[in-house]
Design an enzyme around this catalytic site. Structure first.
Site, PDB file in Angstrom:
ATOM      1  N   THR A   1      -6.462   4.011 -11.511  1.00 44.08           N
ATOM      2  CA  THR A   1      -7.775   3.766 -11.536  1.00 44.08           C
ATOM      3  C   THR A   1      -8.218   5.111 -12.354  1.00 44.08           C
ATOM      4  O   THR A   1      -7.696   6.229 -12.549  1.00 44.08           O
ATOM      5  CB  THR A   1      -8.465   4.041 -10.282  1.00 44.08           C
ATOM      6  OG1 THR A   1      -7.950   5.263  -9.440  1.00 44.08           O
ATOM      7  CG2 THR A   1      -8.349   2.794  -9.443  1.00 44.08           C
TER       8      THR A   1
ATOM      9  N   LYS B   1       0.814  -1.314   0.022  1.00 43.02           N
ATOM     10  CA  LYS B   1      -0.132   0.071   0.182  1.00 43.02           C
ATOM     11  C   LYS B   1       0.834   1.381   0.082  1.00 43.02           C
ATOM     12  O   LYS B   1       1.928   1.223   0.431  1.00 43.02           O
ATOM     13  CB  LYS B   1      -0.997  -0.076   1.052  1.00 43.02           C
ATOM     14  CG  LYS B   1      -1.869   0.966   1.381  1.00 43.02           C
ATOM     15  CD  LYS B   1      -2.896   0.897   2.346  1.00 43.02           C
ATOM     16  CE  LYS B   1      -3.899   2.026   2.286  1.00 43.02           C
ATOM     17  NZ  LYS B   1      -4.662   2.358   1.317  1.00 43.02           N
TER      18      LYS B   1
ATOM     19  N   CYS C   1      -0.673  10.867  -6.603  1.00 41.19           N
ATOM     20  CA  CYS C   1      -0.821  11.485  -5.281  1.00 41.19           C
ATOM     21  C   CYS C   1      -1.105  13.197  -5.588  1.00 41.19           C
ATOM     22  O   CYS C   1      -0.414  13.754  -6.327  1.00 41.19           O
ATOM     23  CB  CYS C   1       0.235  11.544  -4.451  1.00 41.19           C
ATOM     24  SG  CYS C   1       1.078   9.735  -4.239  1.00 41.19           S
TER      25      CYS C   1
ATOM     26  N   THR D   1      -8.199  -5.008  -7.801  1.00 44.71           N
ATOM     27  CA  THR D   1      -9.691  -5.310  -7.116  1.00 44.71           C
ATOM     28  C   THR D   1      -9.903  -7.004  -6.995  1.00 44.71           C
ATOM     29  O   THR D   1     -10.589  -7.178  -5.891  1.00 44.71           O
ATOM     30  CB  THR D   1     -10.507  -4.647  -8.247  1.00 44.71           C
ATOM     31  OG1 THR D   1      -9.992  -3.437  -8.067  1.00 44.71           O
ATOM     32  CG2 THR D   1     -11.928  -4.756  -7.742  1.00 44.71           C
TER      33      THR D   1
ATOM     34  N   GLY E   1     -11.277  -2.545 -11.320  1.00 44.59           N
ATOM     35  CA  GLY E   1     -12.051  -4.025 -11.580  1.00 44.59           C
ATOM     36  C   GLY E   1     -12.387  -4.287 -13.075  1.00 44.59           C
ATOM     37  O   GLY E   1     -11.799  -3.608 -14.008  1.00 44.59           O
TER      38      GLY E   1
END
Lengths: 270, 307
Positions: B197, B49, B134, B270, B221
């Site tokens: 994403t 992460k 970010c 995902t 996803g």
């Protein structure tokens, strides 16, 4: 963070349906051995991508000798609707047991406790009552809903749990006492004799009870319901404000909850 | 005579992965959370992460909402900070013999450099992945990934400071991916990973309000796979450094699509949420495909796509 958690295929053994409420008994021996009241499982409701994510369900009862577990849920959306279509003989992918459950170790035989369940929130309390019975704790259950059809577990509670008292409350008065379960609870004036209160239900109900028992000085434990992405602590989505070291932090409900003592929960206002 | 054993290792030039399957940052925790399900050393690598220098709280909820065949998230990069990672997590990942790739974040260019210098002191990290999506506090919250100059600037600064190779993770929310990819390459990035994403929105029609507290969120996803694949293919054609592909991979076939267009490795994101063993299953499925098609080295399959 090492924990005992299993990923299993669990066969549906029995299914009961009352309107929008469903009860499944599943064969999941590993989970039945590990589970504690208040813990939950993540269920994959479809092998396809719609719905994509697993859904969390509290364990409603556990029978390690038979390797059985039960989940009880209400059809509220796409995931629960899909899940309700499964039949006995079919299998579901389950991950569990997950989360931190209710604490029982603080109680001694003869103590008296109250369990308050609103609608589908009765599920983890059923499991809790099973274990409290074994510990010879005196249990009083308050089970509330909008009307009689929201209290489908009434008979099962009477047959299986052998609780000292079961108080039913419906908003329309179609079963038990008329009114919100919190109003019925308030009328009873039983707090001084109560050791602990265990709660699961809608946010507004839990918040009212939290304020009530604060006044009476009775400790309470609340199972929070939140939107969960994974249930495993990896998506960071199921957070709520929980008091830690005197400040409010975003805490993952799946990891540190879903059960918390009332005094550390920041309640959502209407 | 069918192939019995497939060589699944892939060479990134600066590092040889035992297999091409990595985890995607933010979908596998710090790795140790997934140890009940996955033997970490069996993965090509664990991408952690994202880590800032300090611990971070992240966004208010709702942070995630499911959409058709995907999910929209605005988690806000909460985390324990780089020092706690090195102290509490890294030793356990090393014990597990995991190939560790640390995803590095920063609110400013200085912070990226600070995080990397801190990590450089620690043993047991294979390389870094730079999250340039970010929000930058000095650029009114714009992220470097959206602009070739900003990309060049952060990548070149971090590259100069870092003692380990750097993979720059690109955002798909740009009009010309090749432009950004080349900027990162020119700045010295050792490889690229994409896609992060896709920016999206979901509305609650009952309340007429956004479903996410942050209003916008990132879509991931299965829904994004063809979009991601197109961008990966175009990036492979635009640069000479290795490309790691990701976006909606759920099966071995999905992963092979990315390798076929030239990605040298893939990341699984995902899918970990609903199938915690997705990574291992995908490795198996790819291996099986190779056996069935008489491919003895997975590297022979990379870039085999023809129009």
């Amino acid at each position: 963070m090492e924990r005992e958690v299993c990923l299993v295929q669990a066969k549906i053994l029995e299914k009961y349906k009352w309107g929008q409420y469903i009860l499944f008994y599943l064969f999941a021996p590993e989970i039945s051995k590990l589970a504690k009241p208040g813990q939950f499982v993540m269920i994959r409701v479809s092998e396809q991508f719609i719905p994509l994510l697993r859904r969390p369900f509290s364990l409603m009862s556990v029978d390690p000798s038979e390797g059985r577990i039960a989940i009880f849920f209400q059809i509220v959306g796409r995931g629960t609707s899909r899940l309700s279509q499964y039949s006995p003989g079919e299998s579901l992918s389950l991950i569990g047991p997950l989360g931190q459950g209710y604490s029982l170790s603080v109680l001694k035989p003869g103590d008296k406790v109250i369990l308050v369940g609103g609608g589908r929130g009765i599920a983890p309390l059923f499991f809790l009552a099973q274990q409290l019975k074994e510990k010879k704790i005196r249990v009083m259950i308050f089970y509330g809903g909008k009307s009689a059809q929201d209290l489908p577990l009434k008979s099962l509670i009477e047959e299986e749990l052998g609780v000292e008292e079961l108080v039913l409350a419906t908003e329309d008065g179609s079963l038990g006492e008329k009114g919100l379960v919190t109003e019925v609870l308030e009328r009873k004036e039983i707090w001084p004799r109560i050791e602990r209160v265990y709660v699961c239900g809608p946010e507004a109900m839990m918040r009212k009870i939290a304020r009530m028992i604060e006044v009476w000085g009775v400790p309470g434990e609340f199972s929070l319901e939140t939107y969960m992405g994974c249930g495993l602590g990896i998506c960071w989505s199921c957070v709520r404000r929980i008091k830690k070291a005197n400040s409010w932090s975003w805490v993952k409900i799946c990891e540190e909850g879903p059960v918390f003592p009332g005094e550390v929960i920041k309640w959502e206002e209407d | 005579m069918a192939v019995q054993k497939v060589d699944m290792s892939v060479d990134l030039g600066f590092f040889r992965l035992t297999n091409p399957v990595l985890t995607a940052s933010g979908t596998f925790g710090y790795g140790i959370e997934m140890m009940p399900f996955v033997e970490l050393k069996k993965l090509g690598g664990v991408v952690t992460k994202g880590l800032y220098f300090e611990p971070r709280e992240g966004n208010p909820p709702p942070r995630l909402v499911e959409v058709t065949a995907g999910l929209l998230n605005a988690i806000g990069l909460p985390g324990i900070g780089v020092k706690a990672f090195i102290r509490d997590i890294l030793p356990r990942l090393r014990e597990e013999k995991a190939t560790v790739i640390v995803n590095v974040c920063g609110e400013t260019v200085e912070e990226y450099v600070k995080v990397v210098r801190c990590l450089d002191e620690a043993e047991g990290i294979a390389f870094y992945e730079l999250n340039i999506s970010c929000p930058n506090v000095e650029e009114e919250g714009r992220c470097p990934a959206l602009n070739p100059q900003a990309t060049y600037s952060v990548v070149s600064r971090v590259k100069k400071a870092a003692q380990r190779p750097i993979v720059t993770k690109l955002s798909p929310n740009v009009t010309d991916i090749a432009l950004i990819a080349r900027a990162a390459e020119e700045a010295g990035s050792d490889a690229l990973s994409l896609v992060n994403t896709f920016l999206g929105l979901a509305v609650n029609v009952e309340t007429r309000r956004p479903k996410l507290a942050n209003v916008y969120g990132g879509l991931s996803g299965p829904a994004i796979k063809p979009l991601a694949l197109r961008l990966v293919y175009q990036t492979v054609q635009a640069v000479n450094i290795p490309v790691i592909g990701l976006g909606g991979i759920v099966t071995g076939y999905d992963a092979l699509e990315f390798l076929s267009v030239g990605a040298r490795a893939v990341q699984i994101g995902t899918a970990n949420f609903f199938d915690p063993q997705a990574t291992l299953r995908i490795i198996q499925e790819m291996e099986e495909f190779c056996r069935e098609h008489n491919i003895s080295r997975i590297e022979d399959f990379i870039g085999s796509f023809r129009i």
